[in-house]
Structures are given as structure tokens and as C-alpha cells.
Design a protein around this motif. Sequence first.
Motif, PDB file in Angstrom:
ATOM      1  N   LEU A  53      46.604  68.369  38.920  1.00 32.01           N
ATOM      2  CA  LEU A  53      45.859  69.036  37.851  1.00 32.01           C
ATOM      3  C   LEU A  53      44.883  70.057  38.412  1.00 32.01           C
ATOM      4  O   LEU A  53      44.614  71.074  37.775  1.00 32.01           O
ATOM      5  CB  LEU A  53      45.107  67.999  37.009  1.00 32.01           C
ATOM      6  CG  LEU A  53      45.967  66.896  36.387  1.00 32.01           C
ATOM      7  CD1 LEU A  53      45.091  65.886  35.661  1.00 32.01           C
ATOM      8  CD2 LEU A  53      47.004  67.491  35.447  1.00 32.01           C
ATOM      9  N   ALA A  54      44.346  69.778  39.590  1.00 30.35           N
ATOM     10  CA  ALA A  54      43.409  70.704  40.227  1.00 30.35           C
ATOM     11  C   ALA A  54      43.402  70.443  41.725  1.00 30.35           C
ATOM     12  O   ALA A  54      43.504  69.300  42.163  1.00 30.35           O
ATOM     13  CB  ALA A  54      42.000  70.519  39.670  1.00 30.35           C
ATOM     14  N   SER A  55      43.315  71.500  42.502  1.00 29.08           N
ATOM     15  CA  SER A  55      43.084  71.373  43.939  1.00 29.08           C
ATOM     16  C   SER A  55      42.110  72.487  44.302  1.00 29.08           C
ATOM     17  O   SER A  55      42.277  73.625  43.874  1.00 29.08           O
ATOM     18  CB  SER A  55      44.389  71.449  44.731  1.00 29.08           C
ATOM     19  OG  SER A  55      44.738  72.743  45.074  1.00 29.08           O
ATOM     20  N   GLU A  56      41.085  72.107  45.044  1.00 28.93           N
ATOM     21  CA  GLU A  56      40.021  73.074  45.318  1.00 28.93           C
ATOM     22  C   GLU A  56      39.493  72.915  46.733  1.00 28.93           C
ATOM     23  O   GLU A  56      39.192  71.815  47.189  1.00 28.93           O
ATOM     24  CB  GLU A  56      38.874  72.866  44.327  1.00 28.93           C
ATOM     25  CG  GLU A  56      37.776  73.880  44.472  1.00 28.93           C
ATOM     26  CD  GLU A  56      36.663  73.708  43.449  1.00 28.93           C
ATOM     27  OE1 GLU A  56      35.694  74.475  43.525  1.00 28.93           O
ATOM     28  OE2 GLU A  56      36.751  72.824  42.585  1.00 28.93           O
ATOM     29  N   ASP A  57      39.387  74.033  47.412  1.00 27.55           N
ATOM     30  CA  ASP A  57      38.751  74.095  48.725  1.00 27.55           C
ATOM     31  C   ASP A  57      37.245  73.967  48.492  1.00 27.55           C
ATOM     32  O   ASP A  57      36.650  74.801  47.815  1.00 27.55           O
ATOM     33  CB  ASP A  57      39.095  75.434  49.379  1.00 27.55           C
ATOM     34  CG  ASP A  57      38.490  75.622  50.745  1.00 27.55           C
ATOM     35  OD1 ASP A  57      37.572  74.865  51.131  1.00 27.55           O
ATOM     36  OD2 ASP A  57      38.935  76.550  51.440  1.00 27.55           O
ATOM     37  N   ARG A  58      36.627  72.934  49.040  1.00 22.76           N
ATOM     38  CA  ARG A  58      35.196  72.677  48.820  1.00 22.76           C
ATOM     39  C   ARG A  58      34.349  73.074  50.033  1.00 22.76           C
ATOM     40  O   ARG A  58      33.255  72.574  50.242  1.00 22.76           O
ATOM     41  CB  ARG A  58      34.992  71.193  48.493  1.00 22.76           C
ATOM     42  CG  ARG A  58      35.745  70.739  47.251  1.00 22.76           C
ATOM     43  CD  ARG A  58      35.189  71.337  45.997  1.00 22.76           C
ATOM     44  NE  ARG A  58      33.914  70.666  45.751  1.00 22.76           N
ATOM     45  CZ  ARG A  58      33.010  71.048  44.883  1.00 22.76           C
ATOM     46  NH1 ARG A  58      33.212  72.113  44.156  1.00 22.76           N
ATOM     47  NH2 ARG A  58      31.896  70.390  44.720  1.00 22.76           N
ATOM     48  N   ARG A  59      34.859  74.016  50.840  1.00 24.31           N
ATOM     49  CA  ARG A  59      34.162  74.446  52.050  1.00 24.31           C
ATOM     50  C   ARG A  59      32.773  75.001  51.753  1.00 24.31           C
ATOM     51  O   ARG A  59      31.795  74.633  52.414  1.00 24.31           O
ATOM     52  CB  ARG A  59      35.015  75.492  52.774  1.00 24.31           C
ATOM     53  CG  ARG A  59      34.433  75.954  54.076  1.00 24.31           C
ATOM     54  CD  ARG A  59      35.398  76.923  54.782  1.00 24.31           C
ATOM     55  NE  ARG A  59      34.694  77.553  55.860  1.00 24.31           N
ATOM     56  CZ  ARG A  59      33.953  78.647  55.737  1.00 24.31           C
ATOM     57  NH1 ARG A  59      33.857  79.250  54.579  1.00 24.31           N
ATOM     58  NH2 ARG A  59      33.318  79.146  56.769  1.00 24.31           N
ATOM     59  N   GLU A  60      32.639  75.849  50.767  1.00 25.16           N
ATOM     60  CA  GLU A  60      31.328  76.442  50.454  1.00 25.16           C
ATOM     61  C   GLU A  60      30.334  75.374  50.013  1.00 25.16           C
ATOM     62  O   GLU A  60      29.171  75.404  50.402  1.00 25.16           O
ATOM     63  CB  GLU A  60      31.464  77.536  49.393  1.00 25.16           C
ATOM     64  CG  GLU A  60      32.159  78.785  49.898  1.00 25.16           C
ATOM     65  CD  GLU A  60      31.481  79.402  51.116  1.00 25.16           C
ATOM     66  OE1 GLU A  60      30.223  79.460  51.147  1.00 25.16           O
ATOM     67  OE2 GLU A  60      32.204  79.813  52.045  1.00 25.16           O
ATOM     68  N   PHE A  61      30.798  74.419  49.225  1.00 23.96           N
ATOM     69  CA  PHE A  61      29.948  73.307  48.813  1.00 23.96           C
ATOM     70  C   PHE A  61      29.465  72.535  50.041  1.00 23.96           C
ATOM     71  O   PHE A  61      28.289  72.167  50.144  1.00 23.96           O
ATOM     72  CB  PHE A  61      30.707  72.390  47.853  1.00 23.96           C
ATOM     73  CG  PHE A  61      30.014  71.094  47.564  1.00 23.96           C
ATOM     74  CD1 PHE A  61      28.936  71.042  46.696  1.00 23.96           C
ATOM     75  CD2 PHE A  61      30.439  69.920  48.168  1.00 23.96           C
ATOM     76  CE1 PHE A  61      28.283  69.839  46.431  1.00 23.96           C
ATOM     77  CE2 PHE A  61      29.802  68.716  47.911  1.00 23.96           C
ATOM     78  CZ  PHE A  61      28.720  68.680  47.045  1.00 23.96           C
TER      79      PHE A  61
END
Length: 131
Positions: A53-61
Motif C-alpha cells: 500500500l505504501a513504501s517510503e524512504d525515511r532517510r530524511e526523517f
Amino acid sequence: KSGALFGIYDILAGPLAGEPDFPLPWSTLPESSFLARHEDVEEALKAAGFEILASEDRREFALETFERAKNDNKPDIRGSDFSKKRQNLAAAVQSKLCGPWEFICKKVHFGGLLQVRTETDHVWIFISNNK
């Protein structure tokens, strides 16, 4: 069970090749660190019967979190070497050798075992439950 939601938040290999400095929070030695690529995780999730449903690169977080933690002087109960592990992780994320990814999935059908094969030919196995 069909329709169940499943979430992953994990450190995966980054877009740049190379080995991060050790120790890291999950491993003190390179021989016991196996970072999968996000494409391999997505492929394995689909093969195991999950709709992503969603995949997100959380590097900035993660980088923002590391920056805030620099000024945190609270005692750390995770061990005397955790500060070095956190520093090495922050450096590896900053240099794009690895980084956190978040996946939200829905179980569509039972596909068996979820296997992720890394470039180093090691395998992660998560057992799916079809009940």
C-alpha cells in the motif's frame, strides 16, 4: 489472514555501494550484517501474497532525528558502545550507504514464506501465517 495489515520499518541498503563503519545497532561486525535492497524486499512481499500500500524512504526523517539526538545528554541504557553505534549509523545514512524504509502492506493471499535474498546471497525468512 487475508486483509490483515503488515508494517515494516527497517534499515536497508542505500543507493551507494560500500560498507558502513562498524559497530552498528544491529551488528558489531560486517560478517553479521546483511542489508537487503528495498526492491528485493518489495519483490519478496509481493511473492508472499502482500499488496504494498505504501513504501517510503525515511532517510530524511532519520537524519532529522540524528540531528536532534546530538544535543540529547540523557544517560543511555542501551550499553556503553551504543553512542558509537548511533554515530556510525548516522554517518552511513548521511553517506547513503544505508537508510530506513517503511512498508505498509495488506495480505491478499497466502504465498508461503517471505524470503529476501540479498546481494551477498544471504536470506532473511519471515514466516507468513495464513490463519
